[in-house]
Scaffold this motif. Structure first.
Motif: not given
Length: 99
Positions: A10-16
């Motif tokens: 979720v964090i990586v998805g939001l960071a992108i």
């Protein structure tokens, strides 16, 4: 461990997604602004053309000729042999008399 892995995804998805979303939002605002500016320019040109047409109409009424120029009467076209043949054929098919 499963919760940590899901949280990391979720964090990586939001960071992108967040920076890409901001870039897309900026592009959208820029395109909408450009389209609105083009609409304003088109409206200004239309007003200018309307004013020019008004000036032209006033000048034409002031300096134009008073009497309308008579036009020669139009002559009816000569009979078309293909049309006549088609009408004879149609009359023959419908069983009416020829002209």
């Amino acid at each position: 461990m499963r919760i940590v892995w899901t949280l990391l995804k979720v964090i990586v998805g939001l960071a992108i997604a967040i920076p890409v979303g901001l870039v897309l939002l900026g592009l959208t605002v820029g395109l909408v602004g450009t389209v609105l500016r083009l609409a304003v320019v088109a409206l200004k040109l239309a007003c200018l053309a309307l004013a020019g047409f008004g000036v032209f109409a006033v000048v034409r009424r002031l300096f134009g000729s008073r009497a309308p120029v008579p036009q020669a009467p139009r002559e009816l076209p000569q009979s078309d042999r293909y049309y006549e043949a088609a009408m004879r054929e149609l009359d023959a098919e419908l069983g009416t008399r020829t002209r």
